[in-house]
Design an enzyme around this catalytic site. Structure first.
Site, short mmCIF file in Angstrom:
data_model
loop_
_atom_site.label_atom_id
_atom_site.label_comp_id
_atom_site.label_asym_id
_atom_site.label_seq_id
_atom_site.Cartn_x
_atom_site.Cartn_y
_atom_site.Cartn_z
NE ARG A 267 10.19 59.07 42.05
CZ ARG A 267 10.75 59.83 41.11
NH1 ARG A 267 10.36 61.09 40.95
NH2 ARG A 267 11.70 59.35 40.36
CG ASP B 138 20.14 51.82 42.21
OD1 ASP B 138 19.05 52.08 41.67
OD2 ASP B 138 21.24 51.94 41.62
CB SER B 139 23.65 48.13 40.79
OG SER B 139 23.21 48.98 39.76
CG ASP C 276 11.21 52.99 37.82
OD1 ASP C 276 11.05 52.74 36.62
OD2 ASP C 276 11.51 54.13 38.25
CB CYS D 178 12.01 53.96 31.32
SG CYS D 178 13.56 53.15 31.68
N1 SAH Z 1 13.08 54.23 40.54
C1 SAH Z 1 14.03 55.29 40.34
C2 SAH Z 1 14.62 55.31 38.95
C3 SAH Z 1 15.29 54.03 38.56
S1 SAH Z 1 16.40 54.16 37.22
C4 SAH Z 1 13.39 56.64 40.67
O1 SAH Z 1 12.22 56.68 41.04
O2 SAH Z 1 14.08 57.65 40.56
C5 SAH Z 1 17.10 52.56 37.23
C6 SAH Z 1 18.05 52.29 38.38
O3 SAH Z 1 18.45 50.91 38.30
C7 SAH Z 1 19.33 53.08 38.37
O4 SAH Z 1 19.44 53.77 39.59
C8 SAH Z 1 20.47 52.03 38.25
O5 SAH Z 1 21.58 52.35 39.05
C9 SAH Z 1 19.77 50.80 38.76
N2 SAH Z 1 20.27 49.49 38.29
C10 SAH Z 1 20.62 49.13 37.03
N3 SAH Z 1 20.92 47.82 36.99
C11 SAH Z 1 20.73 47.34 38.23
C12 SAH Z 1 20.84 46.03 38.82
N4 SAH Z 1 21.20 44.98 38.10
N5 SAH Z 1 20.57 45.88 40.12
C13 SAH Z 1 20.20 46.96 40.88
N6 SAH Z 1 20.05 48.19 40.37
C14 SAH Z 1 20.31 48.38 39.07
#
Ligand code: SAH
Length: 392
Positions: free
Chosen positions: A211, A249-250, A296, A336
């Site tokens: 980040r 995000d979802s 991510d 991850c």
């Molecule tokens: N980048 C973030 C961590 C991401 S974790 C950080 O720095 O903290 C993965 C994320 O993807 C979660 O918040 C989850 O809600 C989201 N997610 C999962 N499937 C998704 C989709 N199809 N579309 C959008 N977001 C999604």
């Protein structure tokens, strides 16, 4: 003098354990009726076929990783004193690395405590126990935490799917105090996490250094933070002078905490609830581009059997994300999933970028920060792979 039950390795088995690795697989041990009858999580001495001791561990006859080692010496008493020693060492490393009390305090085998992770948010600790062996040790663990860290709150987020593999039920409870929405600070940015109801422990400390790296590139740029969770990357970029930031995000709950955090930092970010694949396609057909695109995602390869479809999904994500990066922009792609290797992941990302008809260079390949230490003999537990490309 206590004496733990002895589990012996089969002849010529356990090469990695002899070299000091903390795992012994079920096919490497003499699984006789006594062994089979032991309660999951029993503390045992581990010995080679010839009786040479390998140390103390905990045993689960029902798990593929049958033994996880706790100490090199046999007959070690695994009680409060043991946890105090391990926690003091883990704390000392973090205290040397971070000025503020926000970090992963315990990262399982990397800190000599298999089956346990603990994230620290100042005086709130959020623990996740993933094995039957560690589940049986929660009482001395809590006592040791009270002695070493004196936290106001200890939350047990024992609700990870992997617990089922160890025959454990899922639950969330406060072992001390209570906490839900809490504030944290990272790279000088304030964020909020829901430690009781959010994903994992409520926050992903593993991307901290990545980040900061992206934030340093972001001055004056437009940024799309896809799979933003509560704005980890996006808000850091905005605070470092990004011209425009969109977080996608979802999860409504994750985005709501992101909105609060943007306000607390005095920056403007847009938070959009959407499916990332759909939104990337929509942005591409609307001919919208961003100077920086961050993707991510959640793990696409949850189990070994998902490798091929998961790898394809990473390739598609790389293609869709690369397509909306502005000329001379930057693209971050992360995985991850510990079930895809760094080489394979990088290969899929390269293929996706090239399918988008883009050229560029890899300028960073990184993993989790140093508060996520890796046992040197378990390199496969280094799950996070974060690649940053400068695209032409
Ligand atoms: N980048 C973030 C961590 C991401 S974790 C950080 O720095 O903290 C993965 C994320 O993807 C979660 O918040 C989850 O809600 C989201 N997610 C999962 N499937 C998704 C989709 N199809 N579309 C959008 N977001 C999604």
């Amino acid at each position: 003098m206590t004496s733990h039950k002895i589990i012996r390795l089969r002849p010529k088995e356990g090469r990695r354990a002899r070299a000091g690795a903390p795992w012994v697989f079920s096919n490497e041990i003499q699984m006789d009726t006594t062994a089979k009858g032991l309660t999951p999580g029993t503390i045992v001495n581990v010995a080679c076929d010839d009786g040479q001791p390998l140390g103390t561990g905990y045993f689960n006859p029902k798990s593929l990783i049958a033994i996880r080692m706790l100490d090199q010496a046999p007959d070690t008493i695994i009680g409060t004193g043991f946890f105090v020693r391990r926690l003091e060492r883990a704390s000392a490393i973090r205290a040397a690395l971070y000025a503020k009390p926000f970090y992963r305090l315990v990262h399982a085998e990397g800190d000599g405590l298999p089956g346990l992770t603990i994230d620290r948010f100042d005086d709130s600790l959020v623990a996740q126990v993933t094995t039957a062996g560690m589940e049986r040790l929660i009482e001395p663990l809590i006592a040791a935490l009270a002695k070493t860290a004196a936290p106001a709150n200890i939350i047990l987020r024992n609700d990870t799917p992997s617990r089922a593999l160890e025959g454990l039920d899922n639950y969330v409870r406060a072992a001390k105090g209570a906490a839900e929405r809490i504030a944290l600070e990272e790279n000088g940015v304030r964020y909020f996490a829901d430690v009781a109801g959010g994903q994992k422990t409520g926050w992903y400390y593993d991307q901290r250094d990545n980040r900061a790296f992206m934030a340093a590139l972001a001055k004056g740029k437009s940024v799309l933070d896809a799979y933003s969770y509560s704005g980890g990357f996006g808000i850091a970029a905005a605070k470092n002078g990004a011209r425009e930031v969109i977080c996608l995000d979802s999860s409504h709950a994750a985005l709501a905490l992101g909105e609060e955090a943007a306000a607390a930092n005095g920056v403007a970010c847009k938070f959009v609830k959407a499916d990332v694949f759909e939104e990337l396609e929509r942005l591409a057909s609307a001919k919208e581009v961003f100077d920086i695109v961050i993707a991510d995602p959640p793990p696409f390869v949850r189990a070994k059997k998902d490798l091929e479809p998961g790898a394809k999904a990473y390739r598609k994500l790389a293609r869709l994300a690369a397509a909306i990066v502005a000329p001379n922009g930057y693209l971050l792609l992360a995985s991850c999933s510990h079930n895809i290797s760094a080489e394979r992941f990088a290969g899929e990302c390269a293929a996706g970028i090239s399918r988008a008809n883009r050229r560029g260079a890899l300028i960073r390949h990184a993993g989790a920060g140093p508060d996520h230490p890796v046992h040197p003999l378990l390199p496969e537990t280094a799950y996070l792979k974060t690649l940053v490309y400068a695209l032409d």
